[in-house]
Write an enzyme that holds these catalytic residues in place. Sequence first.
Site, PDB file in Angstrom:
ATOM      1  N   PRO A 133      -8.643  26.894   4.748  1.00 24.49           N
ATOM      2  CA  PRO A 133      -7.532  27.493   3.890  1.00 24.49           C
ATOM      3  C   PRO A 133      -6.432  27.715   4.388  1.00 24.49           C
ATOM      4  CG  PRO A 133      -9.330  29.110   3.860  1.00 24.49           C
ATOM      5  CD  PRO A 133      -9.895  28.059   5.029  1.00 24.49           C
ATOM      6  N   CYS A 134      -6.181  27.687   5.760  1.00 22.55           N
ATOM      7  CA  CYS A 134      -5.190  28.278   6.482  1.00 22.55           C
ATOM      8  C   CYS A 134      -3.834  27.477   6.212  1.00 22.55           C
ATOM      9  CB  CYS A 134      -5.138  28.418   8.145  1.00 22.55           C
ATOM     10  SG  CYS A 134      -5.524  26.807   8.894  1.00 22.55           S
ATOM     11  N   ARG A 135      -4.028  26.123   5.582  1.00 19.63           N
ATOM     12  CA  ARG A 135      -2.790  25.485   5.552  1.00 19.63           C
ATOM     13  C   ARG A 135      -2.754  24.968   3.965  1.00 19.63           C
ATOM     14  NH1 ARG A 135      -1.563  20.773   9.478  1.00 19.63           N
ATOM     15  NH2 ARG A 135       0.422  21.149   8.530  1.00 19.63           N
TER      16      ARG A 135
END
Length: 175
Positions: A133-135
Amino acid sequence: MITLDDMSLSIEDFNRCIEDIVNTSDNLIDGWRFEQNEELENGKYIIKKEQKVLSQDQEDDINHVLTFEYHIAFNISYGVPVLCFNVWKQDGTMLTVEEFWKLNERFKESNMYDTITQMDHPVLRRPFFTLHPCRTHEIMEPFLEESKNPVVSWLTVVGPFVHLDLNEEYVKMCS
């Protein structure tokens, strides 16, 4: 209408978006369904289970019949929706991330562990493959102002990487 707070998607807007997905799915008989843990703020999520036939690569004559179970939930830590999934072989054993990688030509140029990771599901709190989910916020940002359903818009971008294809009727919800 999406409420924008620092260009992010609120849990309320996420819940509305997934309700729209399930309603459209019901009309299409497409298999998305609601699940909920009322004890959690981010307890609403949706699930779809389907079988797919994949081959290892172009030269591989062996087809693999796999069962995919997709979950779309809200990750409070990142403030974004997450696409969690598990994949089973016909004998009921779960694929490892490495086995999934070998069956997925779309990732050949990417770093596997930066793209797909095994994380605890935000609601079920047990391990699932997850598109990291970081991007996600970066991918979603252009859709937040323009799309009536930014979750669907995001899924049209990330879904194909994990063999999740959406019917055109979902895309019509975005405009």
